[in-house]
Design a protein around this motif. Structure first.
Motif, PDB file in Angstrom:
ATOM      1  N   TRP A 137       0.817  -1.201   0.000  1.00 19.56           N
ATOM      2  CA  TRP A 137       0.000   0.000   0.000  1.00 19.56           C
ATOM      3  C   TRP A 137       0.855   1.258   0.000  1.00 19.56           C
ATOM      4  O   TRP A 137       1.874   1.316   0.685  1.00 19.56           O
ATOM      5  CB  TRP A 137      -0.895   0.032   1.236  1.00 19.56           C
ATOM      6  CG  TRP A 137      -1.944  -1.032   1.292  1.00 19.56           C
ATOM      7  CD1 TRP A 137      -1.903  -2.183   2.023  1.00 19.56           C
ATOM      8  CD2 TRP A 137      -3.197  -1.040   0.600  1.00 19.56           C
ATOM      9  NE1 TRP A 137      -3.043  -2.907   1.824  1.00 19.56           N
ATOM     10  CE2 TRP A 137      -3.866  -2.231   0.961  1.00 19.56           C
ATOM     11  CE3 TRP A 137      -3.818  -0.155  -0.287  1.00 19.56           C
ATOM     12  CZ2 TRP A 137      -5.121  -2.553   0.462  1.00 19.56           C
ATOM     13  CZ3 TRP A 137      -5.070  -0.482  -0.775  1.00 19.56           C
ATOM     14  CH2 TRP A 137      -5.709  -1.670  -0.405  1.00 19.56           C
TER      15      TRP A 137
ATOM     16  N   LEU B  63      -1.721   7.650  -0.108  1.00 20.33           N
ATOM     17  CA  LEU B  63      -2.817   7.576  -1.067  1.00 20.33           C
ATOM     18  C   LEU B  63      -3.984   6.763  -0.525  1.00 20.33           C
ATOM     19  O   LEU B  63      -5.154   7.114  -0.737  1.00 20.33           O
ATOM     20  CB  LEU B  63      -2.320   6.972  -2.382  1.00 20.33           C
ATOM     21  CG  LEU B  63      -1.297   7.814  -3.160  1.00 20.33           C
ATOM     22  CD1 LEU B  63      -0.854   7.081  -4.418  1.00 20.33           C
ATOM     23  CD2 LEU B  63      -1.877   9.178  -3.524  1.00 20.33           C
ATOM     24  N   LEU B  64      -3.697   5.684   0.196  1.00 21.27           N
ATOM     25  CA  LEU B  64      -4.766   4.889   0.783  1.00 21.27           C
ATOM     26  C   LEU B  64      -5.521   5.693   1.830  1.00 21.27           C
ATOM     27  O   LEU B  64      -6.758   5.648   1.908  1.00 21.27           O
ATOM     28  CB  LEU B  64      -4.202   3.612   1.403  1.00 21.27           C
ATOM     29  CG  LEU B  64      -5.234   2.713   2.087  1.00 21.27           C
ATOM     30  CD1 LEU B  64      -6.310   2.266   1.107  1.00 21.27           C
ATOM     31  CD2 LEU B  64      -4.563   1.519   2.732  1.00 21.27           C
TER      32      LEU B  64
ATOM     33  N   ASP C 164      -5.944   8.819   1.836  1.00 14.89           N
ATOM     34  CA  ASP C 164      -6.785   9.771   1.127  1.00 14.89           C
ATOM     35  C   ASP C 164      -8.018   9.089   0.543  1.00 14.89           C
ATOM     36  O   ASP C 164      -9.125   9.634   0.592  1.00 14.89           O
ATOM     37  CB  ASP C 164      -5.975  10.433   0.015  1.00 14.89           C
ATOM     38  CG  ASP C 164      -6.723  11.590  -0.613  1.00 14.89           C
ATOM     39  OD1 ASP C 164      -6.841  12.636   0.043  1.00 14.89           O
ATOM     40  OD2 ASP C 164      -7.213  11.420  -1.735  1.00 14.89           O
ATOM     41  N   GLU C 165      -7.840   7.909  -0.027  1.00 16.75           N
ATOM     42  CA  GLU C 165      -8.972   7.181  -0.591  1.00 16.75           C
ATOM     43  C   GLU C 165     -10.002   6.844   0.484  1.00 16.75           C
ATOM     44  O   GLU C 165     -11.209   6.963   0.266  1.00 16.75           O
ATOM     45  CB  GLU C 165      -8.483   5.901  -1.280  1.00 16.75           C
ATOM     46  CG  GLU C 165      -7.695   6.133  -2.560  1.00 16.75           C
ATOM     47  CD  GLU C 165      -8.536   6.830  -3.628  1.00 16.75           C
ATOM     48  OE1 GLU C 165      -9.606   6.315  -3.966  1.00 16.75           O
ATOM     49  OE2 GLU C 165      -8.103   7.908  -4.087  1.00 16.75           O
TER      50      GLU C 165
ATOM     51  N   ASP D 165     -10.516   8.466   3.200  1.00 16.31           N
ATOM     52  CA  ASP D 165     -11.171   9.715   3.605  1.00 16.31           C
ATOM     53  C   ASP D 165     -12.321  10.076   2.674  1.00 16.31           C
ATOM     54  O   ASP D 165     -13.294  10.725   3.085  1.00 16.31           O
ATOM     55  CB  ASP D 165     -10.158  10.868   3.618  1.00 16.31           C
ATOM     56  CG  ASP D 165      -9.243  10.812   4.824  1.00 16.31           C
ATOM     57  OD1 ASP D 165      -9.571  10.079   5.774  1.00 16.31           O
ATOM     58  OD2 ASP D 165      -8.194  11.481   4.816  1.00 16.31           O
ATOM     59  N   ASP D 166     -12.211   9.693   1.400  1.00 16.84           N
ATOM     60  CA  ASP D 166     -13.231  10.045   0.415  1.00 16.84           C
ATOM     61  C   ASP D 166     -14.444   9.120   0.439  1.00 16.84           C
ATOM     62  O   ASP D 166     -15.445   9.384  -0.223  1.00 16.84           O
ATOM     63  CB  ASP D 166     -12.624  10.027  -0.997  1.00 16.84           C
ATOM     64  CG  ASP D 166     -11.692  11.209  -1.227  1.00 16.84           C
ATOM     65  OD1 ASP D 166     -11.792  12.177  -0.471  1.00 16.84           O
ATOM     66  OD2 ASP D 166     -10.876  11.149  -2.159  1.00 16.84           O
ATOM     67  N   ILE D 167     -14.344   8.013   1.165  1.00 18.16           N
ATOM     68  CA  ILE D 167     -15.455   7.060   1.234  1.00 18.16           C
ATOM     69  C   ILE D 167     -16.252   7.342   2.497  1.00 18.16           C
ATOM     70  O   ILE D 167     -15.804   7.027   3.610  1.00 18.16           O
ATOM     71  CB  ILE D 167     -14.937   5.609   1.219  1.00 18.16           C
ATOM     72  CG1 ILE D 167     -14.152   5.354  -0.071  1.00 18.16           C
ATOM     73  CG2 ILE D 167     -16.091   4.623   1.343  1.00 18.16           C
ATOM     74  CD1 ILE D 167     -13.422   4.026  -0.092  1.00 18.16           C
TER      75      ILE D 167
ATOM     76  N   GLY E 221      -6.399  13.343  -3.066  1.00 19.57           N
ATOM     77  CA  GLY E 221      -7.813  13.260  -2.767  1.00 19.57           C
ATOM     78  C   GLY E 221      -8.678  13.538  -3.968  1.00 19.57           C
ATOM     79  O   GLY E 221      -8.264  14.134  -4.958  1.00 19.57           O
ATOM     80  N   ASP E 222      -9.914  13.100  -3.846  1.00 21.35           N
ATOM     81  CA  ASP E 222     -10.899  13.312  -4.900  1.00 21.35           C
ATOM     82  C   ASP E 222     -11.918  14.335  -4.423  1.00 21.35           C
ATOM     83  O   ASP E 222     -11.964  15.462  -4.899  1.00 21.35           O
ATOM     84  CB  ASP E 222     -11.572  11.975  -5.237  1.00 21.35           C
ATOM     85  CG  ASP E 222     -12.596  12.107  -6.346  1.00 21.35           C
ATOM     86  OD1 ASP E 222     -12.560  13.134  -7.044  1.00 21.35           O
ATOM     87  OD2 ASP E 222     -13.406  11.183  -6.503  1.00 21.35           O
TER      88      ASP E 222
ATOM     89  N   LYS F 231      -9.781  17.318  -1.068  1.00 21.72           N
ATOM     90  CA  LYS F 231      -8.407  17.523  -1.521  1.00 21.72           C
ATOM     91  C   LYS F 231      -7.559  18.123  -0.407  1.00 21.72           C
ATOM     92  O   LYS F 231      -8.018  18.939   0.379  1.00 21.72           O
ATOM     93  CB  LYS F 231      -8.383  18.439  -2.741  1.00 21.72           C
ATOM     94  CG  LYS F 231      -9.102  17.840  -3.960  1.00 21.72           C
ATOM     95  CD  LYS F 231      -8.957  18.733  -5.164  1.00 21.72           C
ATOM     96  CE  LYS F 231      -9.734  18.178  -6.340  1.00 21.72           C
ATOM     97  NZ  LYS F 231      -9.260  16.852  -6.752  1.00 21.72           N
TER      98      LYS F 231
END
Length: 461
Positions: A96, A100-101, A103-104, A106-108, A434-435, A438
């Motif tokens: 991993w 980045l993980l 951040d991902e 956090d977006d879910i 982030g998506d 950010k």
């Protein structure tokens, strides 16, 4: 490649399947239930499962009557065997990217990622979440009747004192060695907490005075510390004096950061006659050893911290490192499939610093001082390590009111990343991550950070 739907009763599990997958079935079932059956089961011409035993078991658990399949009738028997192993093995080499993980995840927001095995990850990946909520880990007193004798163990010290007493060294040398032997007394801090809760006010006051409190001259609680612990038990250092010894990397007058105390510890420990000391942040609840058992990455609390700490300090000296540290929860994302655990040592060093006063180094930068320091000194060939098989267990970082929390809220959590770029522009970069949510964060490229340690066999003679 054709995908066909077959009755689950037509599929035949491979009887020699070497992969143990029972622990993963529930997570896969949750995934199928949430997202649908998106990855078909691979079978051979006789409908024997080649890849997808876990999906097969999950489907049976969910009561599915039909499942999507791919028939690998273009492969020989030997290729089928090889593919069955390769399909499982190749995933073990991936790891991993923690930032980045983080951040991902956090977006879910509307999907519970604990259903898919992330229950031990999300709580460890909140390095940049700062709140004013007070969340100090406190011990809950059980009311157990603990005796003083249960608060400490003198077995090792007694055995050493007996050996000293029977030796032929001088009386003065014996007295010195006996005093030194007392460091082997082991204290049971759980029992001490229980005893303290039931002790008399006078005993509690005396127990509190055995504590050494270190503060800076700008601490507005200074008088309270002195009142509670006594002037002889409060060490006060000057941030003005400490700042002369390191580069804060800016002209800010906001000094609510940890770097001053980190650097002051070297001077304080030396003045008090300590050769070794350990710097800890304030959000740790326990210490753990990680290990592989039954195909899973597991952990157990370290029961003998004295022995563990002594081993870490021994390694510190033997390795000639400036500091060594323990790993954090985020380092083990992916469990046994994360290669970090198997490294043994990593070249980063943060949060828990085992130090020797005779090998002083300065932490650099008003913020992000740990990353600044291990990247800059690492590029100079200095050794700073993380022992990857020991972990500190932490609460959400920066969750306590005051100090660093308020400083980050006032200045912005993204600022710290730029300090590390200034220190090590050749190996640290920042970018937008982030998506939906950010943020700016730093990332270390280790290929450009630290010189490699080579075996002597590569030296040409």
């Amino acid at each position: 490649m054709n995908i066909v739907e077959l009755s689950i009763n037509e599929l035949i599990p491979y009887e020699n399947n070497p992969r143990k997958n029972d622990e993963a079935v529930q997570y896969v079932a949750n995934s199928i239930k949430e997202f649908g059956f998106k990855v078909p089961i691979v079978i051979d011409k006789d409908f024997v499962i080649v890849a997808g035993h876990t999906r097969y078991k999950a489907s049976k658990q969910l009561g599915l009557e039909k499942v999507p399949c791919i028939i690998a009738d273009d492969l020989t028997d030997e290729q089928i065997k090889a593919f069955r192993l390769a399909d499982n093995k190749t995933g073990e080499f991936a790891e991993w990217d923690i930032d980045l993980l983080d951040d991902e995840l956090d977006d879910i927001l509307s999907i519970n990622m604990e259903d898919f095995g992330f229950m031990d990850i999300e709580k460890d990946l909140q390095d940049d979440t700062y709140t004013n909520e007070v969340n100090i880990p406190q011990y809950d007193v059980s009311g157990e009747n603990v005796t003083l004798r249960q608060c400490y163990d003198t077995l090792w010290a007694d055995e050493l004192m007996e050996e000293i007493e029977q030796s032929n060294v001088s009386h003065e040398e014996k007295e010195f060695l006996k005093e030194a032997a007392k460091r082997h007394i082991k204290f049971n801090y759980r029992n001490i907490a229980e005893y303290y809760a039931q002790a008399s006010p006078e005993m509690q006051k005396l127990m509190e005075k055995s504590v050494l409190v270190i503060i800076d001259v700008e601490d507005d609680q200074q008088d309270k510390y002195i009142e509670n612990f006594g002037e002889d038990h409060v060490c006060i250092f000057s941030k003005d004096e400490i700042q002369k010894k390191f580069d804060p990397m800016d002209l800010s007058e906001d000094r609510r950061t940890i770097v001053y105390a980190r650097n002051a510890c070297f001077d304080i420990a030396k003045e008090l006659g300590y050769e070794y000391f350990l710097e800890l942040d304030d959000d740790y609840t326990s210490f753990m050893i990680r290990y592989i058992e039954d195909g899973k990455l597991k952990g157990k609390d370290i029961k003998d911290l004295d022995a563990f700490f002594e081993s870490m300090f021994t390694f510190l000296d033997d390795s000639k490192a400036l500091s060594v540290a323990m790993a954090q929860g985020g380092d083990f994302i992916g469990g046994k499939d994360n290669t970090f655990f198997y490294k043994g040592l990593s070249r980063k060093c943060m949060n828990t610093f085992f130090c020797n006063t005779n090998k002083r180094f300065n932490f650099i930068g008003r913020v992000n001082e740990d990353v600044n320091t291990y990247t800059l000194l690492g590029q100079q060939g200095k050794l700073l390590f993380t022992f990857t098989k020991a972990q500190i267990i932490q609460k959400q970082t920066q969750s306590n009111k005051g100090g660093m929390t308020e400083m980050y809220l006032d200045g912005g959590t993204y600022v710290k990343s730029f300090y590390s770029v200034i220190c090590s522009p050749s190996c640290v970069k920042v970018g937008i991550m982030g998506d939906k949510h950010k943020r700016v964060h730093h990332k270390v490229n280790w290929e450009y950070c630290t010189p490699k340690i080579l075996n002597q066999k590569y030296r040409k003679r």
